[in-house]
Structure formats: C-alpha cells, structure tokens
Design a protein around this motif. Sequence first.
Motif, PDB file in Angstrom:
ATOM      1  N   THR A   1       0.753  -1.202  -0.024  1.00  0.00           N
ATOM      2  CA  THR A   1      -0.134   0.099  -0.142  1.00  0.00           C
ATOM      3  C   THR A   1       0.882   1.354  -0.021  1.00  0.00           C
ATOM      4  O   THR A   1       2.080   1.182   0.609  1.00  0.00           O
ATOM      5  CB  THR A   1      -0.933   0.052   1.011  1.00  0.00           C
ATOM      6  N   ILE A   2       0.541   2.399  -0.518  1.00  0.00           N
ATOM      7  CA  ILE A   2       1.076   3.599  -0.686  1.00  0.00           C
ATOM      8  C   ILE A   2      -0.205   4.659  -0.399  1.00  0.00           C
ATOM      9  O   ILE A   2      -1.157   4.260  -0.476  1.00  0.00           O
ATOM     10  CB  ILE A   2       1.741   3.994  -2.063  1.00  0.00           C
ATOM     11  N   PRO A   3       0.438   5.864   0.027  1.00  0.00           N
ATOM     12  CA  PRO A   3      -0.503   7.041   0.225  1.00  0.00           C
ATOM     13  C   PRO A   3      -1.063   7.388  -1.200  1.00  0.00           C
ATOM     14  O   PRO A   3      -0.071   7.417  -2.229  1.00  0.00           O
ATOM     15  CB  PRO A   3       0.069   8.263   0.860  1.00  0.00           C
ATOM     16  N   VAL A   4      -2.154   8.098  -1.633  1.00  0.00           N
ATOM     17  CA  VAL A   4      -2.499   8.477  -2.749  1.00  0.00           C
ATOM     18  C   VAL A   4      -3.514   9.679  -2.551  1.00  0.00           C
ATOM     19  O   VAL A   4      -4.186   9.833  -1.419  1.00  0.00           O
ATOM     20  CB  VAL A   4      -3.425   7.330  -3.688  1.00  0.00           C
ATOM     21  N   ILE A   5      -3.260  10.691  -3.358  1.00  0.00           N
ATOM     22  CA  ILE A   5      -4.150  12.126  -3.415  1.00  0.00           C
ATOM     23  C   ILE A   5      -5.079  12.042  -4.522  1.00  0.00           C
ATOM     24  O   ILE A   5      -4.789  11.722  -5.703  1.00  0.00           O
ATOM     25  CB  ILE A   5      -2.845  13.184  -3.431  1.00  0.00           C
ATOM     26  N   LYS A   6      -6.243  12.278  -3.999  1.00  0.00           N
ATOM     27  CA  LYS A   6      -7.123  12.516  -5.091  1.00  0.00           C
ATOM     28  C   LYS A   6      -7.175  13.764  -5.525  1.00  0.00           C
ATOM     29  O   LYS A   6      -7.257  14.772  -4.929  1.00  0.00           O
ATOM     30  CB  LYS A   6      -8.571  12.153  -4.463  1.00  0.00           C
ATOM     31  N   SER A   7      -6.687  14.009  -6.805  1.00  0.00           N
ATOM     32  CA  SER A   7      -6.345  15.215  -7.437  1.00  0.00           C
ATOM     33  C   SER A   7      -7.539  16.156  -7.576  1.00  0.00           C
ATOM     34  O   SER A   7      -7.496  17.339  -7.175  1.00  0.00           O
ATOM     35  CB  SER A   7      -6.114  15.197  -8.986  1.00  0.00           C
ATOM     36  N   SER A   8      -8.878  15.744  -7.524  1.00  0.00           N
ATOM     37  CA  SER A   8     -10.064  16.607  -8.017  1.00  0.00           C
ATOM     38  C   SER A   8     -10.240  17.225  -6.333  1.00  0.00           C
ATOM     39  O   SER A   8     -11.152  18.115  -6.421  1.00  0.00           O
ATOM     40  CB  SER A   8     -11.044  15.700  -8.308  1.00  0.00           C
ATOM     41  N   THR A   9      -9.684  16.485  -5.358  1.00  0.00           N
ATOM     42  CA  THR A   9     -10.266  17.289  -4.072  1.00  0.00           C
ATOM     43  C   THR A   9      -8.964  17.522  -3.094  1.00  0.00           C
ATOM     44  O   THR A   9      -9.093  18.357  -2.200  1.00  0.00           O
ATOM     45  CB  THR A   9     -11.038  16.278  -3.052  1.00  0.00           C
ATOM     46  N   GLY A  10      -7.853  17.002  -3.403  1.00  0.00           N
ATOM     47  CA  GLY A  10      -6.599  17.240  -2.587  1.00  0.00           C
ATOM     48  C   GLY A  10      -6.630  16.207  -1.411  1.00  0.00           C
ATOM     49  O   GLY A  10      -5.768  16.487  -0.482  1.00  0.00           O
ATOM     50  N   VAL A  11      -7.704  15.313  -1.202  1.00  0.00           N
ATOM     51  CA  VAL A  11      -7.547  14.528   0.044  1.00  0.00           C
ATOM     52  C   VAL A  11      -6.890  13.393  -0.307  1.00  0.00           C
ATOM     53  O   VAL A  11      -6.580  12.758  -1.332  1.00  0.00           O
ATOM     54  CB  VAL A  11      -9.229  13.996   0.219  1.00  0.00           C
TER      55      VAL A  11
ATOM     56  N   ALA B   1      -5.535   9.405   0.759  1.00  0.00           N
ATOM     57  CA  ALA B   1      -6.194   8.007   1.146  1.00  0.00           C
ATOM     58  C   ALA B   1      -5.152   6.906   1.084  1.00  0.00           C
ATOM     59  O   ALA B   1      -3.795   7.296   0.655  1.00  0.00           O
ATOM     60  CB  ALA B   1      -7.312   7.660   0.404  1.00  0.00           C
ATOM     61  N   GLN B   2      -5.304   5.708   1.406  1.00  0.00           N
ATOM     62  CA  GLN B   2      -4.356   4.642   0.874  1.00  0.00           C
ATOM     63  C   GLN B   2      -4.673   3.920  -0.353  1.00  0.00           C
ATOM     64  O   GLN B   2      -6.057   3.955  -0.756  1.00  0.00           O
ATOM     65  CB  GLN B   2      -4.694   3.724   2.256  1.00  0.00           C
ATOM     66  N   CYS B   3      -3.756   3.456  -0.948  1.00  0.00           N
ATOM     67  CA  CYS B   3      -3.811   2.965  -2.188  1.00  0.00           C
ATOM     68  C   CYS B   3      -3.343   1.417  -2.065  1.00  0.00           C
ATOM     69  O   CYS B   3      -2.006   1.251  -1.828  1.00  0.00           O
ATOM     70  CB  CYS B   3      -3.311   3.698  -3.287  1.00  0.00           C
ATOM     71  N   PHE B   4      -3.905   0.361  -2.432  1.00  0.00           N
ATOM     72  CA  PHE B   4      -3.382  -0.970  -2.702  1.00  0.00           C
ATOM     73  C   PHE B   4      -2.849  -0.657  -3.894  1.00  0.00           C
ATOM     74  O   PHE B   4      -3.381  -0.709  -5.210  1.00  0.00           O
ATOM     75  CB  PHE B   4      -4.505  -1.857  -2.682  1.00  0.00           C
ATOM     76  N   TYR B   5      -1.476  -0.893  -4.204  1.00  0.00           N
ATOM     77  CA  TYR B   5      -0.760  -0.598  -5.191  1.00  0.00           C
ATOM     78  C   TYR B   5       0.320  -1.975  -5.476  1.00  0.00           C
ATOM     79  O   TYR B   5       1.350  -2.057  -5.368  1.00  0.00           O
ATOM     80  CB  TYR B   5       0.391   0.651  -4.610  1.00  0.00           C
ATOM     81  N   PRO B   6      -0.252  -2.722  -6.304  1.00  0.00           N
ATOM     82  CA  PRO B   6       0.543  -4.249  -6.685  1.00  0.00           C
ATOM     83  C   PRO B   6       1.573  -3.768  -7.564  1.00  0.00           C
ATOM     84  O   PRO B   6       1.608  -4.631  -8.576  1.00  0.00           O
ATOM     85  CB  PRO B   6      -0.657  -4.937  -7.014  1.00  0.00           C
ATOM     86  N   TYR B   7       2.296  -2.881  -7.596  1.00  0.00           N
ATOM     87  CA  TYR B   7       3.632  -2.568  -8.188  1.00  0.00           C
ATOM     88  C   TYR B   7       4.901  -2.470  -7.706  1.00  0.00           C
ATOM     89  O   TYR B   7       4.735  -2.092  -6.404  1.00  0.00           O
ATOM     90  CB  TYR B   7       3.312  -1.419  -9.319  1.00  0.00           C
ATOM     91  N   ASP B   8       6.150  -2.606  -8.109  1.00  0.00           N
ATOM     92  CA  ASP B   8       7.425  -2.533  -7.581  1.00  0.00           C
ATOM     93  C   ASP B   8       7.932  -1.061  -7.882  1.00  0.00           C
ATOM     94  O   ASP B   8       7.150  -0.241  -8.595  1.00  0.00           O
ATOM     95  CB  ASP B   8       8.390  -3.435  -7.967  1.00  0.00           C
ATOM     96  N   LYS B   9       8.764  -0.571  -7.554  1.00  0.00           N
ATOM     97  CA  LYS B   9       9.408   0.764  -7.407  1.00  0.00           C
ATOM     98  C   LYS B   9       9.780   1.007  -8.903  1.00  0.00           C
ATOM     99  O   LYS B   9       9.806   2.354  -9.324  1.00  0.00           O
ATOM    100  CB  LYS B   9      10.719   0.870  -6.624  1.00  0.00           C
ATOM    101  N   ASN B  10       9.928   0.142  -9.868  1.00  0.00           N
ATOM    102  CA  ASN B  10      10.132   0.500 -11.391  1.00  0.00           C
ATOM    103  C   ASN B  10       8.909   0.537 -12.051  1.00  0.00           C
ATOM    104  O   ASN B  10       8.827   0.689 -13.383  1.00  0.00           O
ATOM    105  CB  ASN B  10      11.208  -0.502 -11.958  1.00  0.00           C
ATOM    106  N   GLY B  11       7.847   0.497 -11.423  1.00  0.00           N
ATOM    107  CA  GLY B  11       6.516   0.488 -11.959  1.00  0.00           C
ATOM    108  C   GLY B  11       5.949  -1.215 -12.559  1.00  0.00           C
ATOM    109  O   GLY B  11       5.082  -1.038 -13.495  1.00  0.00           O
ATOM    110  N   LYS B  12       6.853  -2.002 -12.475  1.00  0.00           N
ATOM    111  CA  LYS B  12       6.410  -3.295 -12.873  1.00  0.00           C
ATOM    112  C   LYS B  12       5.452  -3.941 -11.857  1.00  0.00           C
ATOM    113  O   LYS B  12       5.658  -3.893 -10.827  1.00  0.00           O
ATOM    114  CB  LYS B  12       7.751  -4.323 -12.757  1.00  0.00           C
TER     115      LYS B  12
END
Length: 467
Positions: free
Chosen positions: A311-321, A323-334
């Motif tokens: 998981t990583i933090p994520v910002i909703k661009s439309s509100t600036g709020v 949240a947490q994001c389940f992010y099934p990727y490595d640091k290279n974006g794979k």
Amino acid sequence: MKELKRTEEKNNGRYYTPSDMVRFILDTANYCGDSILQKHIIDNSCGDGAFLCEIVRRYCEIALKKGQSKQQIKQDLEFYIHGIEVEKSEYQKCIDNLNKITELLGSYNIKWDIKNTDALTVQDYNGKMDFVIGNPPYVRVHNLLDYSSVKQFHLTQQGMTDLYIVFYEIGIAMLNKTGVLCYINPSSLFNSLAAKLLRKNLIQNKLLKKVIDLKHKQIFNATTYTAVILLSKEKNDYIEYINGETQQNEILRYNEFYLDGNFYFSNPKNLIKIKNILFRQPEKNIIDVKNGFATLCDNFFIGQFDFDEYTIPVIKSSTGVTAQCFYPYDKNGKYIPFDELIKVPKIKDYYFQNAERLKSRSLENKNIWHIFGRSQGILDTWKNKYAINALIRHIDDIKLTPCPAGVGSYSGLYILTELSFNELKRILFQQEFVDYIQSLGKYKQGGYYTFSSKDLLKYLDYKIIGE
Ligand SMILES: C[S@@+](CC[C@H](N)C(=O)[O-])C[C@H]1O[C@@H](n2cnc3c(N)ncnc32)[C@H](O)[C@@H]1O
C-alpha cells in the motif's frame, strides 16, 4: 419512405424548443417584419411544430396587416412554409397544431407542405430556401442501427458523428443564393473531432455570421450545452460573437477565432494569447502534465485496508484528499505477480472476494486482472509532482496539492516540474488561467469547465518558457 431505424425511442434526439427560444432564433435569422412575405422557410426536423407554429403566426399577422385575403394567405402558407419530420405521431401533431392556429384565423383545409419522411433523403428543397431554421436532432450516429443514409454526406466522414452535423449539410444545401440558416445545436460544434470538417467548411465557404454561445444555460432538459448559430450565403469575413451568460459582444475575424481547426471565443486580445498557447510544442523535459492512476475500480484499490503490504498513500487530485492505495507494483512500475501478492493471506481474501468485478473492467491488458485497469501514472509514482484537478469555475476551485515521491495521484492530473509549489501557485492562481480554461469551451454541469493534460501543459509551458 426510407425511415431510420433507431436503437431506442430517445435516439430521435427529440428535445423540443421552448417558445422564447423559438422566437429568439427566428429574430436572429431576421424572420420578422414585412420582408418575410413570399419567402421560403423550412424546419427540416420540425417535431410537433414549435418553429412552424410561430412562423405561421408571424406570416399571418403580417399578411393580414398588409390586407391580404384569406385565400391569398392560404396559398402562401401552402407554398412558402415547409417542414419535414420522420416520426409519424410528431408529424401528425405538427399538422394539428398548425391547423389550430389557422382555424383561429378562420382559415381551414390548408394543405400543409409538411413531409413525413427522413430529411436525409429529401432533395426537393435544394437551392430554394430563403430561411432554414430549427433544432436538429442530436443523436450520436452510432446509436442509429441503420446509418447508411448518413454515409453519403461528406461532412460526416470523420468517423463517429452526430446527426446535427448531417442536418447542417442538408440545411446548407437547401439555401438559395441569399439564404440564411439558424440552428440551435450542441456547442460541441466548436471543438469536437466529429465537427472538424463542418467547421472547416463553414470557414472556407465564409458561411458563419453569428454565434450566440449559451454556455452553461440549459435550454433543454439534458446535459447538452448549446449555441445558436447563424449562417448566411453573403460571404462573411467576420462574425458577431455573443456570450450568452454575460451578453459580452465581440466582432471577430475568422482568423482570430478559428485556430488549429477549432473555434475559440474571447476578446481579440485574449485570442492572440490563446493562439500563442495552442501552437506551442512544449518542452516536456522541463515540464509535463499527465493523467493520474486509472484503476477502473477505485473502491477496490483506494480506501482503508486491514493490511499494510503493497500500500502507498494516494492523493485524489480532484479534492486534494489523501487515502491509502493498494498498489500492486514495484518501484520500477512493474506489476507484482498475483501468486506473489496472495502470499499475504488478507490480500488473498480481498482478491477472492472481489475477483468478479475486477475481471469485468475494460482492461488495458485483458489477461492481467489483478492490477489497475490502465497503466497511466505508474511510472511517476516515485517522482516529485503536484496533483491538480481538471474541473474549475473560479480561481478558488483550483486544487493544487504537493504529491511527493512515493505518493500516487488519481482522479485528475499531476504536474511534473522542478518549480516550487509557490512558483506553480503564482502561475495558476490567476484570473488569466481561468480565462484561458473558459475559452477552451469545454462546459460541464454546475458552471464548471474541464481541461486536458495537454491544455494545462501548453499553458504552463507558455508561462514558464516564455510568452
Ligand atoms: C430536437 S427535435 C426538434 C423538434 C422541433 N424542431 C423543435 O424544436 O421543437 C428533433 C426532431 O427531429 C426528428 N428527426 C430525427 N431524425 C430525423 C430525420 N432523419 N428526418 C427528419 N426528422 C428527424 C425527431 O423525430 C424530432 O422530432
């Protein structure tokens, strides 16, 4: 009679015109006063006759004032006033409505020249009309089951199109050498890809004479933004532009507002600036703007989780709020293989509870259902950036949020730049930026305007690299 088959009733594009708008359109076309006598006029998608009834009312009033006999008026109504409507029931209503008006005047048995047919197949009026007016149907052509009759029209060859564009082609063909056409139709005419050839044609043939942009005013009970457009065969070089919200009025030369194939409306000074922005090739190594994550299932990937892994933090661009994001990727974006992820028992349960809806997304890669629906934004997760919304009315609506390396952004755009937050703020929190966005003419409900990553990138490039 060749009728268009429709997928649904609503696909007739039937939004009827309110009477004050009918009067406004007829006045804009100058269908008023003595000069309307013995002039041909047609509504080629007349519905139940909103325009034709007002036309007949005007015609009779002037003719009576001029002392014409009932017999003469009857003959004129039959000879000069024309309509086409494809739907039998609407056609019938139109005849009934017209009869009601003339019966009030004591005139009966008028043989109205209203055709119950598909206007796309009618050529009888070509080159003969002094006035073509109306509110053509707004129907996506791909909603019509049988659009073979649409294909013969050359302004519509640009793939998917809207039926109102075909009605321009039909209407223009109906005009005589001094004829005028006035329609109310979607303001997507200013910038849609489907209307690109139409815009080119209106400019090349010097037909466009006046544009009344109704902006956010909702004339019809629909989320359609509209404009009243006046064409004339007199070879125009200028148009009169009226902002229907502020009543601001501008005289604009064709080459001031027809830029890069689209129509942009503002005052001439602003239009020069817009031209400067539009024709830029932004230096993307200095600044770039992109779309945030598109998971295509935000309520699976974004929220609160009872596990911390992946998981990583994520910002909703439309509100600036945040949240947490389940992010099934490595640091290279794979992406992380499914088998690896489900080694975490809670993640395994989470996937199995939601597998069906994840699989039912329209995925970029059909075989890999356990990751985001699109890959956009992923390669920039570990870069410094700023999240920004893409829907504004005023300066106060702009939401610019720092989005550091390791934080994702979704539901809007993000900016990649070396500029500081304050420098970026100084550029964007300006009326000048809002004016630019407004003149792109991408209307949204509630008085909002939207813009694309490209629109914002060009603006930032213009402000940073040089005006
Ligand atoms: C937007 S409504 C406008 C009706 C009327 N002019 C008014 O303003 O109240 C469009 C009308 O076009 C008709 N229509 C749709 N396709 C047509 C076609 N191919 N030929 C003629 N009429 C058509 C619809 O049935 C509908 O009545």
